[in-house]
Design a protein around this motif. Structure first.
Motif, PDB file in Angstrom:
ATOM      1  N   LYS A 143      28.754 -40.605  11.992  1.00 38.11           N
ATOM      2  CA  LYS A 143      28.951 -39.919  13.275  1.00 38.11           C
ATOM      3  C   LYS A 143      29.258 -40.967  14.353  1.00 38.11           C
ATOM      4  O   LYS A 143      28.618 -42.010  14.406  1.00 38.11           O
ATOM      5  CB  LYS A 143      27.688 -39.154  13.689  1.00 38.11           C
ATOM      6  CG  LYS A 143      27.257 -38.087  12.685  1.00 38.11           C
ATOM      7  CD  LYS A 143      27.953 -36.755  12.936  1.00 38.11           C
ATOM      8  CE  LYS A 143      27.728 -35.765  11.806  1.00 38.11           C
ATOM      9  NZ  LYS A 143      28.862 -35.683  10.861  1.00 38.11           N
TER      10      LYS A 143
ATOM     11  N   THR B 140      29.652 -38.232  19.401  1.00 40.26           N
ATOM     12  CA  THR B 140      29.338 -37.069  18.566  1.00 40.26           C
ATOM     13  C   THR B 140      27.828 -36.887  18.468  1.00 40.26           C
ATOM     14  O   THR B 140      27.328 -35.762  18.494  1.00 40.26           O
ATOM     15  CB  THR B 140      29.953 -37.236  17.157  1.00 40.26           C
ATOM     16  OG1 THR B 140      31.331 -37.565  17.312  1.00 40.26           O
ATOM     17  CG2 THR B 140      29.823 -35.961  16.352  1.00 40.26           C
ATOM     18  N   THR B 141      27.090 -37.997  18.406  1.00 47.14           N
ATOM     19  CA  THR B 141      25.630 -37.876  18.326  1.00 47.14           C
ATOM     20  C   THR B 141      25.038 -37.486  19.675  1.00 47.14           C
ATOM     21  O   THR B 141      23.847 -37.253  19.790  1.00 47.14           O
ATOM     22  CB  THR B 141      24.979 -39.206  17.878  1.00 47.14           C
ATOM     23  OG1 THR B 141      25.313 -40.212  18.848  1.00 47.14           O
ATOM     24  CG2 THR B 141      25.496 -39.639  16.525  1.00 47.14           C
ATOM     25  N   ARG B 142      25.887 -37.416  20.711  1.00 45.06           N
ATOM     26  CA  ARG B 142      25.404 -37.025  22.031  1.00 45.06           C
ATOM     27  C   ARG B 142      26.015 -35.705  22.477  1.00 45.06           C
ATOM     28  O   ARG B 142      26.186 -35.464  23.675  1.00 45.06           O
ATOM     29  CB  ARG B 142      25.708 -38.132  23.045  1.00 45.06           C
ATOM     30  CG  ARG B 142      24.813 -39.352  22.834  1.00 45.06           C
ATOM     31  CD  ARG B 142      25.396 -40.596  23.479  1.00 45.06           C
ATOM     32  NE  ARG B 142      24.476 -41.726  23.363  1.00 45.06           N
ATOM     33  CZ  ARG B 142      24.335 -42.480  22.285  1.00 45.06           C
ATOM     34  NH1 ARG B 142      25.061 -42.235  21.204  1.00 45.06           N
ATOM     35  NH2 ARG B 142      23.477 -43.479  22.261  1.00 45.06           N
TER      36      ARG B 142
END
Ligand SMILES: Nc1nc2c(c(=O)[nH]1)N[C@H]1C(S)=C(S)[C@@H](COP(=O)(O)O)O[C@H]1N2
Ligand SMILES: [Mo]
Length: 499
Positions: free
Chosen positions: A377, A381-383
């Motif tokens: 990721k 994307t992880t946020r």
């Protein structure tokens, strides 16, 4: 004695400590500067909703606001540490030293940090505590000149001590500032085998106010999570291509420069650009095709993504198929004929026509990991932001923005549908019909298009709107949607006052 002088010496002591830390950081690693390190951690920890509010990815202005915010908090804490020193000298010293622990931990927690990155924070603590002790002693030495004045403030001593400390801080801080830019080897661009025709003259000559066809580098928007851009010496730069590949490889700067170069005109846009916003720029980029390097590494079947990353802790997920589909995705080393500037990713960055910057334009590029969307990721994307990011078709009205004079007015701006190309722009005045605008020079599907419409303006308030079509004939979306998670939609509308 009054309390406030103690607060002031707390402030000047912390200032001297920070300046010493900053000066040392410029020799060790600018990112380990006490203030920069705390800011960087703050950016990482900012929850997604606050980032949406602050313009998603931090732009230049957000960084300034953040630094001022940190400065105010640190000043308040330092003032407090000074007040503590009035009651108990030891408590003041402990508080000042504790203050320095935060940037030290922050610097150590950055990706790729080493032990030396702790030194600027530690130095800040030692110098700050030492300065507080000395200034407190000066402040509390009994006056010799005025008998009976004991216990009162000796203004002369106080001013000499605090002003002396402040001047010292200024000298150290500017030493740090001027020591910074020297380390990087200047880049000499290799000659191009063939020269592309120059970008034609644009509509800006006819209608000032329309964005120039080519964005000057000094006006090119800047978005990134780095409070101070990583400084990478080209002589030491390396790019590694690994992951799901048959032949992992690492190339040096000289090896990159020896590869075939292309030069292309490409528009870059940020996913956090609001409708009508200016996080979009267009220029001529020079670099090496990513596909050439990927093919050398030989991606394995099953791989569907390339995770590009950089020393600031950023990463982007670009579909492998996009990088191999023949478009001019490149590892860029120059923009507008000049080597990349530090803030735009020197010495080398990724650039993928048709995708927003957060999924295809990693600056300070050092690694391309061939992988899968299932496995890895990217930073945003992880946020809470999207995994992929094709650029949405969008028209922007550059002029007029607020007011106009009665008579002939040029309504104009730019429109982009990067990698599909713009085929038409239409303009609506109030509730009138949608009128076709005249398009400016066609620089290619990866480049924005200028447009204008002549309008006979009548007195009063008017509403203008614009919409663009891509070359498949698809109009841009009318529904209003926010920038998160994958780019804003809606028509750009402006209200103007004609007099
Ligand atoms: N290393 C790094 N690269 C990055 C980013 C970042 O935060 N760090 N931000 C991306 C985003 S969101 C955009 S829109 C573009 C902006 O590039 P520019 O600042 O050169 O205009 O860089 C991309 N590359
Ligand atoms: Mo962005």
């Amino acid at each position: 004695m009054q309390r406030w002088p103690y607060g002031i010496i707390g402030l000047t002591s912390a200032g001297l400590g920070l300046a010493a830390g900053h000066a040392l950081a410029s020799l060790v690693n600018p990112a380990s500067s006490p203030i920069v390190a705390v800011g960087a951690v703050f950016i990482d920890l900012t929850p997604p909703w606050l980032k949406d509010f602050a313009g998603a990815a931090f732009g230049t202005a957000d960084k300034l606001v953040l630094l001022i915010g940190i400065g105010v908090v640190v000043a308040a804490l330092a003032f407090g540490a000074g007040l503590l020193a009035r009651r108990s000298p030891r408590a003041g010293i402990v508080a000042t030293a504790a203050l320095a622990l935060l940037p030290t931990i922050a610097a150590l927690s950055r990706p790729g940090a080493g032990v030396v990155d702790a030194l600027p924070g530690l130095l800040a603590g030692v110098v700050g505590a030492g300065a507080l002790t000395l200034q407190r002693r000066t402040l509390e030495t009994p006056r010799s000149t005025s008998p009976g004045g004991e216990g009162g403030l000796d203004r002369r001593r106080f001013i000499v001590a605090t002003a002396g400390t402040a001047v010292g801080s200024g000298i150290l801080a500017s030493l740090g500032g001027s020591a910074a830019p020297s380390a990087v080897t200047p880049v000499v661009l290799p000659p191009l085998p063939s020269t592309e025709p120059a970008i034609p003259g644009g509509l800006e000559a006819m209608a000032p106010g329309i964005s120039p066809l080519r964005t000057p580098t000094k006006d090119f928007y800047r978005i990134d999570i780095a409070l101070s851009p990583p400084r990478i010496d080209p002589a030491e730069w390396k790019l590694t291509i690994d992951g799901l590949v048959g032949k992992p490889l690492t190339i040096s700067w000289d090896e990159l420069l020896a590869m075939p170069m292309i030069e292309r005109d490409i528009t870059l846009t940020c996913v956090s650009n609001p409708i009508g916003g200016d996080l979009c720029g267009s220029t001529r980029w020079r670099g090496v095709r990513v596909a050439d390097l990927l093919r050398r590494a030989d991606p394995r079947p099953g791989a569907d993504m390339v995770l590009s990353s950089s020393p600031d802790g950023f990463s982007a997920s670009t579909p492998l198929a996009v990088l191999l589909d023949g478009r001019d995705a490149m590892i860029a080393i120059a923009m507008d004929g000049e080597p990349l500037t530090s803030i735009h990713g020197a010495p080398a960055r990724l650039l993928t026509p048709g995708l927003y910057g957060f999924v295809g334009a990693t600056k300070w590029l050092t690694r391309l990991k061939v992988t899968t969307f299932a496995e890895d990721k990217a930073y945003w994307t992880t946020r809470g932001w999207s995994e992929e990011g094709p650029v949405k078709t969008s028209a922007r009205i550059d002029t007029p923005r607020q007011a106009a004079k009665v008579g002939e007015v040029i309504i104009g701006g730019v429109a982009w549908a990067t990698h599909r190309g713009v085929s038409a722009v239409e303009v609506q005045v109030d509730d009138g019909p949608w009128l076709p605008a005249t398009l400016g020079p066609d620089v290619g599907v990866d480049y924005w298009r200028q447009w204008y419409l002549r309008w006979q303006a009548t007195p009063g308030q008017h509403r203008l709107a614009a919409r663009a079509y891509d070359t498949d004939g698809r109009p841009q979306e009318e529904a209003i949607r926010a920038v998160a998670p994958d780019g804003a939609t809606g028509y750009h509308r402006v209200g103007i006052n004609v007099t």
